[in-house]
Design a protein around this motif. Structure first.
Motif, PDB file in Angstrom:
ATOM      1  N   VAL A 234       0.872  -1.175   0.000  1.00  0.00           N
ATOM      2  CA  VAL A 234       0.000   0.000   0.000  1.00  0.00           C
ATOM      3  C   VAL A 234       0.909   1.225   0.000  1.00  0.00           C
ATOM      4  O   VAL A 234       1.712   1.409   0.915  1.00  0.00           O
ATOM      5  CB  VAL A 234      -0.894   0.040   1.256  1.00  0.00           C
ATOM      6  N   THR A 235       0.844   2.042  -1.030  1.00  0.00           N
ATOM      7  CA  THR A 235       1.705   3.228  -1.112  1.00  0.00           C
ATOM      8  C   THR A 235       0.946   4.378  -1.779  1.00  0.00           C
ATOM      9  O   THR A 235      -0.111   4.188  -2.370  1.00  0.00           O
ATOM     10  CB  THR A 235       2.980   2.959  -1.955  1.00  0.00           C
ATOM     11  N   ASN A 236       1.542   5.533  -1.686  1.00  0.00           N
ATOM     12  CA  ASN A 236       1.077   6.681  -2.470  1.00  0.00           C
ATOM     13  C   ASN A 236       2.305   7.514  -2.826  1.00  0.00           C
ATOM     14  O   ASN A 236       3.386   7.326  -2.259  1.00  0.00           O
ATOM     15  CB  ASN A 236       0.037   7.506  -1.706  1.00  0.00           C
ATOM     16  N   ASP A 237       2.123   8.424  -3.759  1.00  0.00           N
ATOM     17  CA  ASP A 237       3.260   9.208  -4.247  1.00  0.00           C
ATOM     18  C   ASP A 237       3.896  10.045  -3.149  1.00  0.00           C
ATOM     19  O   ASP A 237       5.119  10.214  -3.120  1.00  0.00           O
ATOM     20  CB  ASP A 237       2.817  10.117  -5.403  1.00  0.00           C
ATOM     21  N   GLU A 238       3.074  10.565  -2.234  1.00  0.00           N
ATOM     22  CA  GLU A 238       3.608  11.406  -1.158  1.00  0.00           C
ATOM     23  C   GLU A 238       4.512  10.595  -0.235  1.00  0.00           C
ATOM     24  O   GLU A 238       5.597  11.040   0.145  1.00  0.00           O
ATOM     25  CB  GLU A 238       2.468  12.025  -0.358  1.00  0.00           C
ATOM     26  N   LEU A 239       4.068   9.376   0.121  1.00  0.00           N
ATOM     27  CA  LEU A 239       4.871   8.499   0.973  1.00  0.00           C
ATOM     28  C   LEU A 239       6.198   8.172   0.312  1.00  0.00           C
ATOM     29  O   LEU A 239       7.264   8.297   0.931  1.00  0.00           O
ATOM     30  CB  LEU A 239       4.104   7.210   1.281  1.00  0.00           C
ATOM     31  N   LEU A 240       6.148   7.759  -0.943  1.00  0.00           N
ATOM     32  CA  LEU A 240       7.379   7.400  -1.651  1.00  0.00           C
ATOM     33  C   LEU A 240       8.297   8.610  -1.790  1.00  0.00           C
ATOM     34  O   LEU A 240       9.512   8.487  -1.657  1.00  0.00           O
ATOM     35  CB  LEU A 240       7.048   6.828  -3.030  1.00  0.00           C
ATOM     36  N   GLY A 241       7.709   9.774  -2.054  1.00  0.00           N
ATOM     37  CA  GLY A 241       8.515  10.990  -2.167  1.00  0.00           C
ATOM     38  C   GLY A 241       9.259  11.297  -0.889  1.00  0.00           C
ATOM     39  O   GLY A 241      10.442  11.647  -0.910  1.00  0.00           O
ATOM     40  N   ASN A 242       8.573  11.141   0.244  1.00  0.00           N
ATOM     41  CA  ASN A 242       9.203  11.420   1.543  1.00  0.00           C
ATOM     42  C   ASN A 242      10.325  10.440   1.849  1.00  0.00           C
ATOM     43  O   ASN A 242      11.368  10.814   2.394  1.00  0.00           O
ATOM     44  CB  ASN A 242       8.160  11.357   2.662  1.00  0.00           C
ATOM     45  N   ILE A 243      10.122   9.176   1.509  1.00  0.00           N
ATOM     46  CA  ILE A 243      11.127   8.148   1.810  1.00  0.00           C
ATOM     47  C   ILE A 243      12.371   8.338   0.951  1.00  0.00           C
ATOM     48  O   ILE A 243      13.497   8.388   1.454  1.00  0.00           O
ATOM     49  CB  ILE A 243      10.544   6.738   1.599  1.00  0.00           C
ATOM     50  N   PHE A 244      12.186   8.454  -0.354  1.00  0.00           N
ATOM     51  CA  PHE A 244      13.338   8.462  -1.255  1.00  0.00           C
ATOM     52  C   PHE A 244      14.013   9.830  -1.344  1.00  0.00           C
ATOM     53  O   PHE A 244      15.143   9.930  -1.839  1.00  0.00           O
ATOM     54  CB  PHE A 244      12.928   7.964  -2.634  1.00  0.00           C
ATOM     55  N   ALA A 245      13.371  10.870  -0.824  1.00  0.00           N
ATOM     56  CA  ALA A 245      14.021  12.187  -0.796  1.00  0.00           C
ATOM     57  C   ALA A 245      15.251  12.185   0.089  1.00  0.00           C
ATOM     58  O   ALA A 245      16.147  13.023  -0.065  1.00  0.00           O
ATOM     59  CB  ALA A 245      13.025  13.244  -0.321  1.00  0.00           C
ATOM     60  N   ASN A 246      15.328  11.239   1.022  1.00  0.00           N
ATOM     61  CA  ASN A 246      16.464  11.186   1.961  1.00  0.00           C
ATOM     62  C   ASN A 246      17.630  10.365   1.422  1.00  0.00           C
ATOM     63  O   ASN A 246      18.648  10.245   2.087  1.00  0.00           O
ATOM     64  CB  ASN A 246      16.002  10.588   3.300  1.00  0.00           C
ATOM     65  N   PHE A 247      17.486   9.784   0.239  1.00  0.00           N
ATOM     66  CA  PHE A 247      18.567   8.993  -0.374  1.00  0.00           C
ATOM     67  C   PHE A 247      19.593   9.913  -1.016  1.00  0.00           C
ATOM     68  O   PHE A 247      19.315  11.071  -1.334  1.00  0.00           O
ATOM     69  CB  PHE A 247      17.990   8.064  -1.450  1.00  0.00           C
ATOM     70  N   CYS A 248      20.776   9.362  -1.246  1.00  0.00           N
ATOM     71  CA  CYS A 248      21.755  10.099  -2.055  1.00  0.00           C
ATOM     72  C   CYS A 248      21.347   9.995  -3.524  1.00  0.00           C
ATOM     73  O   CYS A 248      20.621   9.069  -3.913  1.00  0.00           O
ATOM     74  CB  CYS A 248      23.172   9.570  -1.819  1.00  0.00           C
ATOM     75  N   ILE A 249      21.835  10.900  -4.328  1.00  0.00           N
ATOM     76  CA  ILE A 249      21.390  11.006  -5.739  1.00  0.00           C
ATOM     77  C   ILE A 249      21.684   9.729  -6.524  1.00  0.00           C
ATOM     78  O   ILE A 249      20.853   9.240  -7.272  1.00  0.00           O
ATOM     79  CB  ILE A 249      22.072  12.212  -6.419  1.00  0.00           C
ATOM     80  N   GLY A 250      22.870   9.160  -6.374  1.00  0.00           N
ATOM     81  CA  GLY A 250      23.282   8.038  -7.205  1.00  0.00           C
ATOM     82  C   GLY A 250      22.754   6.690  -6.783  1.00  0.00           C
ATOM     83  O   GLY A 250      23.088   5.667  -7.360  1.00  0.00           O
ATOM     84  N   LYS A 251      21.890   6.669  -5.743  1.00  0.00           N
ATOM     85  CA  LYS A 251      21.369   5.387  -5.270  1.00  0.00           C
ATOM     86  C   LYS A 251      19.844   5.372  -5.348  1.00  0.00           C
ATOM     87  O   LYS A 251      19.253   4.344  -5.539  1.00  0.00           O
ATOM     88  CB  LYS A 251      21.830   5.166  -3.819  1.00  0.00           C
TER      89      LYS A 251
END
Length: 462
Positions: free
Chosen positions: A445-462
């Protein structure tokens, strides 16, 4: 949300180095790579097998930018599940930028933060908890946090959740089926087995929730406040623990006027030591501010180390006991380690007398580094590493913790409904909510806002 365009980013840290790796992923990744690559053996990259390496040059028209190695990973057998190539070039920042700009002109776009891992999730290569573990693995700075991240990335946590979710889903289906035959008053779901399942789920959820207390400190480090009167050796102790001259040591009382922090790994667990300003009555405005901060740091710390000069115990013993009682009363839930410093100045009789007065005391000499190892062992004893040693699942993610709490609440509602013969349609609603919370953890169960918040904290190349 799934995009098929080709993205590019530097996969290694920015800056000059021996080599750099530039990653491209997308439907046209290999074609784009081929357009800028000249193999030393005239190979066509688009016709090469997956998981192969090729030596050649990156060229911009007639201009050679660098000699490189190109790795080919054809989807779905790649990290992202898409066609992927990685260009290993020399680590000059100029070369890196020239190659990336060339690839952008050839049709790539710059990857967003965490977009490679996001694509791996969207393409079913990782579930959401595994994807989050990738970021934890990259940021792990001690053995324990590394071990937990590796276990989660391999699916230990998500497999446990997925199994519970599947069993609950089977019973949910049977209860839904009962609703379709409500007029016939039949039961497809065995209530005894269902009750046993709910008990098992409740037990697992409580264990996972309890593990967060350990997981959180392992992931973020355990803050330890070193407190005591001025000039009792707090800065010397910090230096002894860190094995370096991190704090200023002086015979002048009040030298440390602000808190000093540093980290140390003990037994694979990160500890963050905070050397505070000495606690005493003072007219010095600056020192008063430091003392105020000391109490703030004690509030934030999970362990308090109270240090005093054991050679002055005869004179200040009564005052010391009063100070200890103050800290115990003000912070009753915090582990308190009582240390008598400068023990090298004591006679055997004096040492025995102090231990008789304060049985839990640890006598050390920070200057001579005597008893420092015993202190480290005592600090380590405050961390429940049993689950870590037994390779049990440990929760470190606040989002997972929140979903587990909500899932437990729903499971307990279902249990109560089952025990009080609540109607199946009302129980079904609670079961659906529990399944929703399980799905939030693994990404079913996901939504774009959840995924945006999670992956915004990753480094660019990963």
């Amino acid at each position: 949300m799934i995009q098929n365009d080709s993205i590019v980013a530097l996969a290694t840290p920015s800056g000059a180095g021996a080599i750099a790796v530039i990653r491209i992923s997308g439907e046209d990744a290999i074609t784009i790579g081929h357009s800028v690559f000249r193999s030393i053996k005239n190979k066509d990259l688009t016709k090469q097998k997956t998981h192969t390496l090729h030596l050649g040059h990156i060229v911009d028209d007639s201009k050679t930018l660098d000699e490189v190695l190109v790795s080919i990973f054809k989807g779905p057998n790649s990290y992202t599940g898409e066609n992927t190539i990685e260009i290993s070039c020399h680590g000059s920042t100029y070369i890196q930028q020239q190659i990336i700009q060339l690839l952008l002109r050839k049709g790539c776009r710059m990857a967003d933060a965490g977009e490679f891992t996001l694509r791996a999730f969207l393409n079913g290569k990782l579930d959401l908890s595994q994807a989050e573990a990738v970021a934890d693995l990259i940021s792990s700075d001690n053995e324990a946090s590394h071990q937990i991240a590796m276990q989660q990335m391999r699916g230990g946590f998500s497999n446990e959740i997925a199994k519970l979710r599947e069993e609950l889903l089977n019973f949910a289906s049977l209860i839904e089926l009962e609703l379709d035959f409500a007029e016939e008053d039949v039961e497809f779901a065995d209530r005894t087995q269902f009750h046993e399942l709910l008990n098992r789920i409740e037990f697992v959820l409580k264990r996972l929730i309890d593990s967060f207390a350990v997981g959180n400190v392992i992931k973020n480090g355990i803050p330890v406040a070193i407190v005591g009167e001025p000039n009792v050796g707090k800065s010397t102790l910090l230096n002894a623990l860190l094995n370096e001259e991190r704090a200023i040591v002086s015979e002048i009382a009040g030298t440390t006027r602000d808190t000093i922090e540093d980290e140390l790994v003990i037994g694979g667990i990160g500890f963050r030591f905070i050397d505070t300003a000495g606690i005493r009555e003072t007219a010095d405005v600056v020192e008063s501010i430091g003392i105020k901060k000391t109490f703030e740091k004690i509030e934030q710390a999970q362990v308090v180390v109270f240090l005093f000069d054991s050679s002055e115990f005869k004179v200040s013993g009564l005052k010391l006991k009063v100070e200890l009682e103050k800290i115990k009363n003000q912070f009753p839930l915090k582990p308190l380690v009582i240390i008598g410093n400068k023990a090298d100045k004591l006679t055997d009789v004096e040492s025995k007398n102090i231990k008789a007065e304060i049985p839990e005391i640890l006598l050390i000499s920070a200057k001579e580094k005597l008893g420092v190892d015993e202190l480290k062992n005592q600090l380590l004893s405050f961390v429940n590493t049993g689950a870590l040693r037994n390779n049990e699942t440990i929760v470190t993610n606040t989002r997972h913790y929140d979903s587990l709490l909500k899932a437990l609440d729903e499971i307990q509602k279902v249990k109560f409904g089952l025990e009080t013969n609540l109607s199946s349609d009302l129980m079904a609603l609670d079961i659906k909510e529990a399944l929703y919370q399980f799905g939030m953890i693994t990404g079913q169960v996901t939504n774009d806002e959840l995924l945006g918040n999670i992956f915004a904290n990753f480094c660019i190349g990963k």
